[in-house]
Design a protein around this motif. Structure first.
Motif, short mmCIF file in Angstrom:
data_model
loop_
_atom_site.label_atom_id
_atom_site.label_comp_id
_atom_site.label_asym_id
_atom_site.label_seq_id
_atom_site.Cartn_x
_atom_site.Cartn_y
_atom_site.Cartn_z
N SER A 28 -9.48 -2.32 3.44
CA SER A 28 -7.93 -2.72 3.85
C SER A 28 -7.18 -1.94 5.04
CB SER A 28 -6.98 -2.57 2.39
OG SER A 28 -7.09 -1.27 1.95
N LEU A 29 -7.99 -0.80 5.22
CA LEU A 29 -7.32 0.14 6.18
C LEU A 29 -7.39 -0.12 7.64
CD1 LEU A 29 -5.92 2.74 6.84
CD2 LEU A 29 -8.40 3.85 6.92
N VAL A 30 -6.25 -0.46 8.26
CA VAL A 30 -5.95 -1.11 9.72
C VAL A 30 -5.08 0.14 10.34
CG1 VAL A 30 -5.16 -2.74 11.33
CG2 VAL A 30 -6.34 -3.34 9.04
N ARG A 31 -5.79 0.80 11.20
CA ARG A 31 -4.98 1.73 12.09
C ARG A 31 -4.41 1.10 13.18
NH1 ARG A 31 -6.34 7.54 10.27
NH2 ARG A 31 -7.77 7.38 8.99
N GLU A 32 -3.17 1.19 13.62
CA GLU A 32 -2.55 0.79 14.60
C GLU A 32 -1.71 2.01 15.27
OE1 GLU A 32 0.38 -1.64 12.60
OE2 GLU A 32 -1.19 -3.22 12.17
N GLY A 33 -2.77 2.71 16.24
CA GLY A 33 -2.03 4.06 16.69
C GLY A 33 -1.81 5.09 15.80
N LYS A 34 -0.56 5.67 15.86
CA LYS A 34 -0.25 6.66 14.61
C LYS A 34 0.03 5.84 13.31
CE LYS A 34 1.61 10.12 17.45
NZ LYS A 34 2.95 11.04 17.80
N LYS A 35 0.29 4.64 13.50
CA LYS A 35 0.85 3.67 12.31
C LYS A 35 -0.61 3.24 11.42
CE LYS A 35 4.87 2.16 14.45
NZ LYS A 35 5.97 1.10 15.15
N ALA A 36 -0.49 2.92 10.23
CA ALA A 36 -1.55 2.13 9.47
C ALA A 36 -0.72 1.22 8.46
CB ALA A 36 -2.15 3.53 8.87
N ARG A 37 -1.95 0.44 8.17
CA ARG A 37 -1.64 -0.54 7.15
C ARG A 37 -2.69 -0.44 6.17
NH1 ARG A 37 2.38 -4.29 7.89
NH2 ARG A 37 3.21 -4.28 10.06
N PHE A 38 -2.65 -0.48 4.79
CA PHE A 38 -3.55 -0.53 3.92
C PHE A 38 -3.10 -0.88 2.43
CE2 PHE A 38 -1.76 3.98 4.18
CZ PHE A 38 -1.44 4.01 2.66
N ASP A 39 -4.22 -1.17 1.68
CA ASP A 39 -3.60 -1.40 0.05
C ASP A 39 -3.83 -0.09 -0.84
OD1 ASP A 39 -2.65 -4.00 1.05
OD2 ASP A 39 -4.97 -4.70 0.49
N PHE A 86 2.30 2.61 6.86
CA PHE A 86 2.66 3.60 7.12
C PHE A 86 3.18 3.84 8.69
CE2 PHE A 86 1.14 7.58 9.14
CZ PHE A 86 1.83 8.88 8.45
N THR A 87 4.52 4.41 8.62
CA THR A 87 5.04 4.51 9.72
C THR A 87 4.79 5.16 11.04
OG1 THR A 87 7.02 6.24 9.01
CG2 THR A 87 7.21 3.59 8.57
N GLY A 88 3.85 6.55 10.59
CA GLY A 88 3.48 7.39 11.67
C GLY A 88 4.43 8.56 11.96
N GLU A 89 5.34 8.54 11.33
CA GLU A 89 6.22 9.78 11.57
C GLU A 89 5.76 11.02 11.07
OE1 GLU A 89 10.09 9.40 9.39
OE2 GLU A 89 10.21 7.22 9.82
N THR A 90 4.72 11.16 10.47
CA THR A 90 3.90 12.25 10.06
C THR A 90 2.46 11.81 10.38
OG1 THR A 90 3.77 11.90 7.83
CG2 THR A 90 5.56 13.37 8.38
N LEU A 91 1.50 12.78 10.52
CA LEU A 91 0.26 12.52 10.58
C LEU A 91 -0.43 12.17 9.26
CD1 LEU A 91 -0.78 15.32 13.25
CD2 LEU A 91 -0.31 13.10 13.70
N LEU A 92 -1.60 11.22 9.41
CA LEU A 92 -2.29 11.00 8.06
C LEU A 92 -3.22 12.08 8.17
CD1 LEU A 92 -3.27 7.23 8.71
CD2 LEU A 92 -2.07 8.13 7.06
N GLY A 144 8.23 -6.42 -0.92
CA GLY A 144 6.98 -6.32 -1.53
C GLY A 144 6.07 -5.42 -0.80
N VAL A 145 6.27 -4.51 0.14
CA VAL A 145 5.54 -3.71 0.82
C VAL A 145 6.27 -2.30 0.78
CG1 VAL A 145 4.68 -3.12 3.29
CG2 VAL A 145 4.92 -5.44 2.71
N LEU A 146 5.29 -1.48 0.28
CA LEU A 146 5.85 -0.06 0.36
C LEU A 146 5.74 0.48 1.75
CD1 LEU A 146 6.78 2.28 -1.56
CD2 LEU A 146 4.06 3.06 -1.65
N VAL A 147 7.00 0.91 2.30
CA VAL A 147 7.03 1.48 3.84
C VAL A 147 6.93 2.85 3.51
CG1 VAL A 147 8.46 1.43 5.79
CG2 VAL A 147 8.30 -0.59 4.40
N SER A 148 6.05 3.65 4.15
CA SER A 148 5.84 4.89 3.77
C SER A 148 6.02 5.74 5.12
CB SER A 148 4.61 5.01 3.13
OG SER A 148 4.22 6.63 3.13
N ASN A 149 6.74 7.08 4.94
CA ASN A 149 6.56 8.12 6.24
C ASN A 149 5.75 9.21 5.72
OD1 ASN A 149 8.16 9.15 4.01
ND2 ASN A 149 9.98 9.14 5.36
N HIS A 150 5.04 9.21 4.50
CA HIS A 150 4.25 10.40 4.31
C HIS A 150 3.18 9.91 3.37
CE1 HIS A 150 3.65 14.65 3.25
NE2 HIS A 150 3.36 14.51 2.21
N VAL A 151 2.14 10.49 3.65
CA VAL A 151 0.85 10.34 2.80
C VAL A 151 0.03 11.34 2.58
CG1 VAL A 151 -1.33 8.92 2.92
CG2 VAL A 151 0.69 7.69 3.57
#
Length: 130
Positions: free
Chosen positions: A59-70, A82-88, A107-114
């Motif tokens: 499920s992990l798709v990286r889009e530059g600093k941003k990412a989508r995953f389940d 993941f908004t990419g405000e911090t680093l993964l 329905g989507v968890l919009v995250s700024n920290h992982v």
């Protein structure tokens, strides 16, 4: 006591109480498992959430600093953006245990920290829940 002094003391107490209340609302998080959130999404909308689970394989798709995953736990899945405000973190990968901070939006968890964690022998019970 002087009436002006009591009035000033009252205003200071109200101001400090207001600051404490509103600052705690911005920084407090509700800790949930991904399965709990998936089961009752409407109950947790518009709240600061800290959700834990495993990054679903494939499920992990990286889009530059941003990412989508389940994020999944007990066969329940929450999509995460993941908004990419911090680093993964370096340990973040498919199948890894993760904790995600954010808000649920449509329905989507919009995250700024992982945070990602490696398997640990000290937390074997959680690692076996997958």
């Amino acid at each position: 006591m002087n009436r002006k002094f009591l009035t000033l003391l009252f205003l200071i107490a109200i101001s400090l109480g207001g600051i404490a209340y509103f600052s705690s609302q911005e920084t407090s998080y509700l800790l949930l498992d991904a399965s709990e959130l998936a089961a009752n999404q409407t109950k947790y909308s518009e709240q600061n959430l800290r959700v834990r689970g495993f990054v679903r394989v494939g499920s992990l798709v990286r889009e530059g600093k941003k990412a989508r995953f389940d994020l999944e736990l007990n066969d329940q899945i929450i999509p995460v953006f993941f908004t990419g405000e911090t680093l993964l973190p370096d340990a973040f990968k498919e199948g890894a245990r993760a904790r995600v901070d954010g808000k649920l939006e449509k329905g989507v968890l919009v995250s700024n920290h992982v945070e990602a964690k490696c398997a640990s022998k000290y937390e074997a019970g959680y690692a076996e829940e997958k």
